[in-house]
Design a protein around this motif. Structure first.
Motif, PDB file in Angstrom:
ATOM      1  N   ARG A   1      49.731  42.917  48.926  1.00  0.00           N
ATOM      2  CA  ARG A   1      48.980  42.511  48.541  1.00  0.00           C
ATOM      3  C   ARG A   1      47.744  43.391  47.658  1.00  0.00           C
ATOM      4  O   ARG A   1      47.614  43.537  46.810  1.00  0.00           O
ATOM      5  CB  ARG A   1      47.641  41.126  49.006  1.00  0.00           C
ATOM      6  N   PHE A   2      47.549  44.506  48.905  1.00  0.00           N
ATOM      7  CA  PHE A   2      45.813  45.280  47.914  1.00  0.00           C
ATOM      8  C   PHE A   2      46.713  47.143  48.391  1.00  0.00           C
ATOM      9  O   PHE A   2      47.758  47.063  48.614  1.00  0.00           O
ATOM     10  CB  PHE A   2      45.098  45.314  49.490  1.00  0.00           C
ATOM     11  N   LEU A   3      46.122  47.408  47.194  1.00  0.00           N
ATOM     12  CA  LEU A   3      46.248  48.486  47.322  1.00  0.00           C
ATOM     13  C   LEU A   3      46.571  49.535  47.989  1.00  0.00           C
ATOM     14  O   LEU A   3      45.190  50.000  48.178  1.00  0.00           O
ATOM     15  CB  LEU A   3      46.292  49.470  45.987  1.00  0.00           C
TER      16      LEU A   3
ATOM     17  N   VAL B   1      48.781  31.405  44.170  1.00  0.00           N
ATOM     18  CA  VAL B   1      48.373  33.254  44.204  1.00  0.00           C
ATOM     19  C   VAL B   1      47.546  32.873  45.959  1.00  0.00           C
ATOM     20  O   VAL B   1      47.881  31.980  46.276  1.00  0.00           O
ATOM     21  CB  VAL B   1      47.072  32.309  43.075  1.00  0.00           C
ATOM     22  N   TYR B   2      48.020  34.237  46.129  1.00  0.00           N
ATOM     23  CA  TYR B   2      47.380  34.359  47.393  1.00  0.00           C
ATOM     24  C   TYR B   2      45.941  33.836  47.428  1.00  0.00           C
ATOM     25  O   TYR B   2      44.629  33.694  46.408  1.00  0.00           O
ATOM     26  CB  TYR B   2      46.926  36.630  47.578  1.00  0.00           C
ATOM     27  N   LYS B   3      46.008  33.206  48.924  1.00  0.00           N
ATOM     28  CA  LYS B   3      44.489  32.594  49.366  1.00  0.00           C
ATOM     29  C   LYS B   3      43.436  33.573  49.358  1.00  0.00           C
ATOM     30  O   LYS B   3      43.840  34.537  49.696  1.00  0.00           O
ATOM     31  CB  LYS B   3      44.926  31.566  50.976  1.00  0.00           C
ATOM     32  N   PRO B   4      42.472  33.123  49.081  1.00  0.00           N
ATOM     33  CA  PRO B   4      41.049  33.679  49.001  1.00  0.00           C
ATOM     34  C   PRO B   4      40.754  34.063  50.167  1.00  0.00           C
ATOM     35  O   PRO B   4      41.033  33.988  51.343  1.00  0.00           O
ATOM     36  CB  PRO B   4      39.956  32.978  48.499  1.00  0.00           C
ATOM     37  N   THR B   5      39.869  35.211  50.139  1.00  0.00           N
ATOM     38  CA  THR B   5      39.829  36.448  51.200  1.00  0.00           C
ATOM     39  C   THR B   5      38.275  36.712  51.579  1.00  0.00           C
ATOM     40  O   THR B   5      38.013  36.634  50.166  1.00  0.00           O
ATOM     41  CB  THR B   5      40.468  37.807  51.628  1.00  0.00           C
TER      42      THR B   5
ATOM     43  N   ASN C   1      55.982  36.559  48.305  1.00  0.00           N
ATOM     44  CA  ASN C   1      55.189  36.041  47.880  1.00  0.00           C
ATOM     45  C   ASN C   1      54.677  35.216  46.537  1.00  0.00           C
ATOM     46  O   ASN C   1      55.389  34.929  46.065  1.00  0.00           O
ATOM     47  CB  ASN C   1      54.476  37.803  46.821  1.00  0.00           C
ATOM     48  N   PRO C   2      53.437  34.702  46.383  1.00  0.00           N
ATOM     49  CA  PRO C   2      53.714  33.133  45.786  1.00  0.00           C
ATOM     50  C   PRO C   2      53.597  33.535  44.773  1.00  0.00           C
ATOM     51  O   PRO C   2      53.801  35.150  43.896  1.00  0.00           O
ATOM     52  CB  PRO C   2      51.343  33.368  46.055  1.00  0.00           C
ATOM     53  N   LEU C   3      54.331  32.868  43.753  1.00  0.00           N
ATOM     54  CA  LEU C   3      54.837  33.128  42.611  1.00  0.00           C
ATOM     55  C   LEU C   3      54.265  34.136  41.522  1.00  0.00           C
ATOM     56  O   LEU C   3      54.310  34.284  40.949  1.00  0.00           O
ATOM     57  CB  LEU C   3      55.341  31.856  41.798  1.00  0.00           C
TER      58      LEU C   3
END
Length: 689
Positions: A595-597, A321-325, A38-40
């Protein structure tokens, strides 16, 4: 009673305790903060979520157990037969273990990784002389004016400190006497302070409480500061609402909300090595806490600040962070056709956040403006702070439509927010109702009534998640839009049942709680048992947030013993233990955190090849079966059923973020070999068109 005896399935050893299972779930959240894939900055957020989850757990679940102990209630709970006292002892033991993991993660992994990324979260003994001078001035100008030292003596007793507030206990020496004061770390100020960079690439920060500690002597002129002890208290925040005797439930809840900040203390967090034993004894005595209620930390007290900290850093460091989706529109909505015309031809399915939530908002806006729409009815459990759904409902009322909204003002920790929405909607002319006495309305349903030429059309949206445009980008949920007559009639009867005095209707399609959902599920499981006996192909796949309902668990054990294959995807609490010979050997349980709940509730039954698929607002929890108004609904469209099944199968194949529950209740990551291709279900859904 041996595991092989089929008559002994109802035995404490065959279940997980609800509270300990929840702590196991929160440990899996902590694992996401540990996971270097996971990104930091996302890892920082997971640590903040872990901390926030633990706060709520103590405020509600631990507080409830403590209330039981105080009341002398010692009846064992129905699954593992643990008494409230026994549960509290195990919760304390497990939580102390998790706190140790949390601190070592932050100190030994996250801070060094931040350092490598040019981000420094410094201790006060690490700052430069220039930093010190900067902070000295900053304290005098911006911090000191906000601080209020609270002396403790015969005239000024120990203050009633607010729930979750961070405080400093200060011991002073004056004229040979020791005196005590409390200084609250102001929540109105940012928890972290940005410093001028040491090097060109560095971003340096210190914590607010450390700065206050360094310069706190300036608050106590004429006294010598001998000790400074940071601490934080967590209070009982569960509401006690006497619904039966309430003349106005909204007013009753508003009264209780004022008390929430001042409930009985249930946890004391202190900084390890920074607080003398005498002060610990003093604080625990004044708050009426036991030794097991005290938690020592080596890192910062309360990691929830890391959410905002990560957000601040991400503005300049998108690489961390996560790359935008991008959420997509369902194919059927990519044309120019009116959505009402489209729904007359076919059902529309959504898998959020991969499918955009915007069409639901657009539908509400279109319904508010459409002169042919006569009425809109909707249930609201949790909504966003600037909800476009609320705005559309207000506009619809202004435009003369009949608008009825059930606002669940007992939605935990959203009560105050929902009360404000209820008042706002009422002022706009919306008929606002609060549900049925003793029950929370947890169902997610909207009904739009429209006149088209000489006929009445009814459009229904049913979902597994809330009408919240913000969380719809963060939670995985499913929704169905349909104009089927039978769904429209059920929706009409559902709202009339909620707003009036009519008895429970005879449904065409729905199954509802608290009256019948459990019976529906028990019948569906029994049908798989019968199919297994005759055809040998019984199979159940169920995805939910939590599983605690004992009648359903016992029925699943019965199905397992009959040979039915049962695949459960349970993100959080799971009181069922899989893989026990003679009890649950045909059951698997996996939990996916990513990433998503994971929030969707899907129930699939093979039915000898007929494959019945259901979606619901309800988990297999006793509270959903008995204390909430829920809706279970079938999916009929062949293409939608195939898509949902594909989603389930991909989820079951996940070998990156899935953990498998072992027969002892512990979870382990899926075993993979070098030959196995990585399957990360959420990544596949993000890319899948």
């Amino acid at each position: 009673m041996g595991y092989g005896n089929k008559h002994s399935v109802d035995h404490p050893e065959h279940f997980n305790n609800r509270e300990l299972s929840w702590l196991g779930f929160n440990k899996r959240v902590l694992q996401e903060a540990i996971d270097e894939r996971n990104p930091l900055l996302e890892r920082l957020k997971f640590l903040a979520i872990f901390s926030s989850n633990l706060d709520e757990f103590f405020m509600v679940r631990v507080a409830g157990l403590k209330d039981q102990v105080k009341a002398g209630y010692d009846k064992p709970e129905e699954t593992t037969a643990m008494t409230p006292k026994e549960q509290l002892m195990e919760i304390s033991r497990y939580t102390h273990h998790l706190i140790t993991l949390q601190d070592s993660l932050f100190t030994d992994s996250l801070k060094p990784h931040l350092h490598d990324a040019g981000i420094e979260l410094l201790e006060m003994d690490e700052i430069t002389h220039d930093h010190y001078n900067y902070l000295s001035n900053h304290f005098d100008e911006f911090i000191k004016p906000v601080l209020t030292p609270l002396a403790i003596d015969a005239y000024r007793p120990f203050p009633m400190l607010m729930n979750k507030s961070l405080n400093l206990a200060v011991t002073l020496e004056s004229d040979g006497k020791k005196i005590t004061a409390i200084v609250q770390v102001p929540a109105v100020l940012d928890r972290y302070i940005s410093l001028p960079p040491v090097h060109h690439q560095d971003r340096c920060y210190v914590l607010l409480e450390d700065v206050i500690t360094t310069f706190i002597h300036r608050l106590f002129n004429g006294n010598v500061v001998s000790t400074i002890s940071p601490f934080r208290i967590t209070r009982n925040a569960d509401l006690t609402i006497h619904e039966e005797g309430a003349q106005d439930l909204l007013v009753e809840i508003e009264k209780e909300l004022k008390k929430r900040k001042w409930g009985a203390a249930v946890r004391l967090e202190i900084k390890k090595g920074a607080i003398p034993e005498d002060d610990i004894d003093y604080l625990s005595n004044v708050m009426n806490l036991e030794k097991d209620d005290i938690f020592e930390v080596t890192g910062p007290i309360d990691y929830t600040f890391l959410t905002e900290f990560a957000k601040t850093l991400s503005e300049d460091r998108p690489d961390l962070v996560y790359k935008p989706t991008t959420s997509r529109l369902p194919l059927v909505l990519r044309g120019e056709e009116n959505i009402f015309d489209t729904l007359q031809k076919r059902d529309i399915f959504f898998h959020h956040p991969y499918d955009s939530f915007q069409p639901i908002i657009d539908l509400m806006i279109a319904a508010a403006k459409d002169p042919n729409v006569l009425a809109i009815k909707q249930t609201l459990y949790r909504v966003s702070g600037d909800s476009p759904i609320i705005q559309a409902l207000e506009e619809a009322a202004h435009n003369g439509k009949q608008v009825t909204v059930l606002v669940e003002i007992k939605a935990r920790f959203d009560e105050e927010n929902n009360i404000q929405w209820a008042k706002k909607l009422e002022k706009a002319g919306v008929h606002v109702i609060y549900g049925i006495t003793g029950l929370k309305t947890h169902s997610k349903i909207t009904l739009i009534v429209r006149q088209h030429h000489d006929e009445i059309q009814r459009f229904v949206h049913l979902g597994t998640g809330n009408y919240n445009d913000k969380t719809a980008k963060l939670y995985t949920d499913m929704g169905l839009l349909t104009a089927k007559r039978t769904f429209g009639e059920d929706a009409t009867n559902f709202f009339n049942h909620l707003s009036g005095y009519s008895e429970k209707p005879d449904w065409h399609e729905f199954s509802t709680a608290p009256f019948e959902i459990r019976d529906t599920f028990l019948q569906l499981i029994q049908q798989e048992i019968e199919h297994q006996k005759v055809h040998g192909n019984g199979h159940i796949i169920a995805k939910m947030n939590s599983l605690t309902d004992k009648p359903i668990m016992l029925k699943l054990y019965e199905a397992s013993n009959a040979g039915v294959r049962i695949d459960l995807i349970v993100r959080g609490i799971c009181c069922l233990k899989p893989g026990i010979p003679g009890v649950s050997e045909n059951i698997t349980v996996r939990s996916i955190l990513d990433r998503f709940l994971e929030h969707s509730r899907i129930y699939w039954f093979h039915q000898n090849g007929k494959e019945a698929t259901f979606l619901s607002s309800a988990d297999w929890m006793t509270r959903n079966m008995e204390k909430r108004i829920e809706v279970l609904f079938p999916v009929y469209d062949k293409g939608i059923k195939e898509r949902i099944k594909k989603i389930l199968l991909i989820t079951l194949a996940d070998n990156v973020k899935a953990r498998i529950q072992q027969s002892d209740g512990n979870y382990e990551y899926v075993n993979v070999t070098k030959e196995d291709s990585p399957i990360q279900s959420q990544l596949i859904f993000t890319k899948d068109s």
